[in-house]
Scaffold this active site. Structure first.
Site, short mmCIF file in Angstrom:
data_model
loop_
_atom_site.label_atom_id
_atom_site.label_comp_id
_atom_site.label_asym_id
_atom_site.label_seq_id
_atom_site.Cartn_x
_atom_site.Cartn_y
_atom_site.Cartn_z
N LYS A 169 -8.90 64.96 -41.03
CA LYS A 169 -10.01 64.36 -40.11
C LYS A 169 -10.30 64.95 -38.89
CE LYS A 169 -10.58 59.48 -38.81
NZ LYS A 169 -10.08 58.14 -39.24
N GLU A 178 -6.43 42.08 -43.31
CA GLU A 178 -6.61 40.90 -42.51
C GLU A 178 -6.17 39.70 -43.44
OE1 GLU A 178 -8.93 43.18 -43.19
OE2 GLU A 178 -9.26 43.91 -41.30
N ARG A 222 -12.51 38.11 -43.08
CA ARG A 222 -11.79 38.41 -44.47
C ARG A 222 -10.77 37.31 -44.30
NH1 ARG A 222 -12.26 44.11 -46.18
NH2 ARG A 222 -14.44 43.93 -46.56
C1 LIG Z 1 -12.25 45.06 -43.05
C2 LIG Z 1 -12.25 45.95 -42.16
N1 LIG Z 1 -11.02 45.95 -41.01
C3 LIG Z 1 -11.11 46.86 -40.13
C4 LIG Z 1 -12.02 47.88 -40.05
C5 LIG Z 1 -12.05 48.88 -38.99
N2 LIG Z 1 -11.86 50.38 -39.54
C6 LIG Z 1 -12.92 51.08 -39.80
S1 LIG Z 1 -12.78 52.55 -40.29
C7 LIG Z 1 -11.28 52.22 -40.48
C8 LIG Z 1 -10.16 53.16 -40.94
C9 LIG Z 1 -10.45 53.81 -42.26
O1 LIG Z 1 -9.61 54.61 -42.69
P1 LIG Z 1 -10.29 55.63 -43.80
O2 LIG Z 1 -10.69 54.72 -44.96
O3 LIG Z 1 -8.95 56.20 -44.11
O4 LIG Z 1 -11.27 56.49 -43.47
P2 LIG Z 1 -11.24 57.71 -42.40
O5 LIG Z 1 -11.98 57.09 -41.10
O6 LIG Z 1 -9.88 58.08 -42.06
O7 LIG Z 1 -11.94 58.76 -43.02
C10 LIG Z 1 -10.84 50.96 -40.02
C11 LIG Z 1 -9.51 50.33 -39.87
C12 LIG Z 1 -13.07 47.69 -40.88
N3 LIG Z 1 -14.01 48.50 -41.18
N4 LIG Z 1 -13.05 46.69 -41.81
#
Ligand SMILES: Cc1ncc(C[n+]2csc(CCOP(=O)(O)OP(=O)(O)O)c2C)c(N)n1
Length: 635
Positions: free
Chosen positions: A280, A365, A393
């Site tokens: 990342k 959630e 959610r």
């Molecule tokens: C239901 C929900 N909860 C929390 C979030 C906040 N959120 C956005 S991106 C993310 C992390 C995603 O991680 P990953 O899928 O590994 O993607 P990366 O950014 O590491 O590439 C979170 C927790 C969200 N978008 N949707």
């Protein structure tokens, strides 16, 4: 320079791997420069440059459906699909959306913002394809963070059973926003690091085939042994057992390996999961070394990586975080629960101070809500720290597990109201409507940070069931903080400005707006009372009755969807009480989604402005004068 000439992804197909690698460098440069001005999701996008290039190189968008989980990592896809010249407007009002957006491009086939929907979407599209007799590909790109979400597991279960042809690309960078958590995360780490697992799958299967077939009685035992060997040596066996062909782990920054793997995957007749290992923030040192901070970033200086933060008061989130530490010191029953947002929810100080009382469940959630109910029923005082939008959610768990059990769960609902640049998928404007009708719950919203602190104490001292305080994604007002925290009597509102004839019942930051309107109207000779409607449930019935009895015309002013709002509950209250002559005007958010922009622009779009509030009072005055005139004429 290759990049400026790329207008359509099919142009990539003519490029060599070397040229694609050059393009990757140019894309990274472009992103680092543009986002230094606009801000945005830098680290996630830097991590998927090669993956996105390889996808568009191997497949044919939009005929082949590319689905981006969360959709925050689709900037490279936007660049490759003709939207490069719009990046100066990224996440700005009427500008390029920070997530996938169908109205922007035919290449955006699935919108998101919330995580873990991509696999269900891919399955739906694959099933539709088969029912229609089409033969396009369906590809979902999902992060290891998003894979922690329950929906993703539900979809894996279904996909593995149906065995439809579709491709899942798991972008494993070991990070959610914060470092990823959970058993699946541990499993993926093991695949990445274990030297046995790193053996190519083909190699292992060849090896197993070399074990001579044995006939008769021994055959079964030998087969079992082969299976156990496979368990020990084949990577991704969990996914294989779930019905997927597992390919990987593959270096997600090695274009030629990625292209080979995608082509290999394309030949699989059934669901296939490609495990791509990425970094990342790849290619920009500050983002690589602290991808948590650089997940979503405000403008910064490119050379130093120094983040340019607007000077101002702290955010409500920070006041919440600090106050929770104070309360945590006084009451060891307090446990903080976060669904993958320890930083965003201001819980890092609490987690540092009380590591055992800080629970990060991943993007889960629903699980978080039910877990809180159980913690509460065992005598603890859980704080479910959650953004309003993501709490959507957990609706059923809030009804079924928390409120029905009347469990002493405290909800710290952050980002309540408009959220600005994240836009329509993230607006915190529905929770009042989907919470206030649930029996047993108390819902509060403070007018300032001092009141937030008192509300947190109110919640802690309250032992009669679930209680929520919601606060905005804003800087605090900068009022002095009382040293001693005192509970606020449940269901009481506060008159913050005396007036006559007109009253604005306002919630949260709208109280300030109401005060400004009252000041302005005073100069016109209109006297307006301002009420801090700090309990959205239960209402202050005594105050409402008094206002109605004195013939006061009221506006309910709030930054939530008007349908189901505090305003609705005021109307319901008067109807229940048989008070049919109260004049109540509602100012909330109309029945449509509000896109990205600044919070101020979003307020302007729906008329939550000083001017609009004053005009509403003026029009109430005109109506009142007309009615009074008519009455005196007829009597
Ligand atoms: C239901 C929900 N909860 C929390 C979030 C906040 N959120 C956005 S991106 C993310 C992390 C995603 O991680 P990953 O899928 O590994 O993607 P990366 O950014 O590491 O590439 C979170 C927790 C969200 N978008 N949707």
């Amino acid at each position: 320079m290759l990049l400026p000439n790329i207008k359509h992804p099919n142009q990539l197909k003519k490029l060599s791997v070397d040229e694609l690698e050059d393009l990757a460098v140019q894309i990274r440069q472009f992103l680092i420069e543009k986002l230094s001005v606009t801000g945005g999701h830098l680290a996630p996008n830097l991590g998927v440059v090669e993956l996105t290039l390889a996808l568009h190189y191997c497949f044919d968008s939009p005929r082949d459906k590319m689905i981006f989980d969360v959709g925050h990592q689709a900037y490279v896809h936007k660049i490759l699909t003709g939207r490069m010249d719009k990046f100066d407007t990224l996440r700005k009002y009427k500008g390029l959306c920070g997530f996938v957006k169908r109205a922007e491009s035919e290449h955006d086939v699935w919108e998101a913002g919330h995580s873990s929907t991509s696999l269900s979407a891919a399955m739906g599209m694959a099933m539709a394809r088969d029912l229609k007799g089409d033969n396009n590909r369906v590809i979902a790109l999902i992060g290891d963070g998003a894979l922690t979400g329950g929906m993703a597991f539900e979809a894996l279960n279904h996909i593995g059973h149906e065995r439809k042809k579709l491709m899942v690309i798991l972008n494993d960078n070991e990070m959610s926003i914060a470092p990823n958590v959970g058993a699946m995360h541990n499993y993926l780490s093991k695949i990445r690091s274990d030297r046995y697992y790193l053996r190519a799958k083909d190699e292992v299967e060849m090896l197993l085939k070399k074990i001579p077939a044995i006939g008769g009685k021994l055959a079964k035992t030998a087969e079992k042994m082969k299976d156990s060997l496979k368990y020990m040596m084949v990577p991704g066996v969990l996914f294989e057992e779930l019905g997927f062909t597992y390919l990987g782990p593959v270096d997600g920054h090695d274009l030629s390996k990625l292209i080979d793997t995608l082509q290999q995957a394309d030949n699989v007749d059934g669901p296939v999961l490609i495990h791509a290992v990425t970094t990342k923030g790849k290619g920009y040192r500050p983002a690589e070394s602290d991808s948590h901070k650089w997940h979503g970033i405000t403008p910064y200086k490119i050379e130093s990586g120094q983040v340019l933060k607007a000077v101002g008061n702290p955010m409500y989130t920070e006041v919440f975080g600090q106050t929770l530490v104070e309360l945590g010191e006084q009451d060891e029953r307090i446990v903080a629960v976060t669904p993958a947002m320890p930083g965003g929810s201001g819980l890092i100080p609490f987690g540092k101070k009380f590591p055992d009382r800080m629970i990060d469940v991943g993007i889960a959630e629903q699980h978080a809500a039910t877990l809180c109910a159980a913690l509460a029923m065992e005598g603890l005082k859980p704080v479910f720290a959650v953004y309003s939008t993501f709490m959507q959610r957990a609706y059923d768990q809030i009804v079924h597990d928390i409120c029905r059990h009347n469990a002493n769960v405290m909800f710290a609902i952050d980002r309540a109201g408009f959220v600005g640049a994240d836009g329509e998928t993230h607006q915190g404007v529905y929770d009042v409507a989907f919470m206030r009708h649930i029996p047993n719950i108390v819902i509060m919203m403070p007018k300032d940070e001092n009141e937030l602190r008192h509300m947190m104490k109110t919640a802690l001292d309250y032992n009669d069931g679930p209680i929520a305080y919601r606060y905005p994604r804003n800087n605090v007002r900068g009022v002095p903080l009382d040293p001693e925290l005192k509970p606020i009597p449940i269901g009481t509102w506060e008159t913050v400005r005396r007036g006559e004839g007109y009253a604005i019942l306002a919630a949260g930051p709208m109280v300030q707006l109401a005060e400004e309107a009252a000041d302005l109207l005073k100069r016109e000779g209109i006297s307006v009372e301002v009420v801090n409607a700090r309990f959205l449930k239960p209402l202050d019935g005594d105050m409402l009755k008094k206002l109605a009895a004195s013939g006061t015309s009221m506006i309910v002013l709030e930054e939530v969807s008007q349908a189901g709002s505090l305003g609705s509950s005021v109307l319901e209250y008067f109807a229940e009480q048989g008070i049919h002559d109260a004049v109540v005007s509602l100012m909330g958010i109309e029945d449509r989604f509000i896109e990205h922009g600044s919070i101020q622009e979003q307020r302007e779009e729906v008329g939550l402005t000083l001017e609009a509030v004053c005009n509403e009072i003026r029009s109430l005055k005109t109506a009142r004068t007309a009615t009074l005139g008519k009455r005196s004429f007829t009597s």
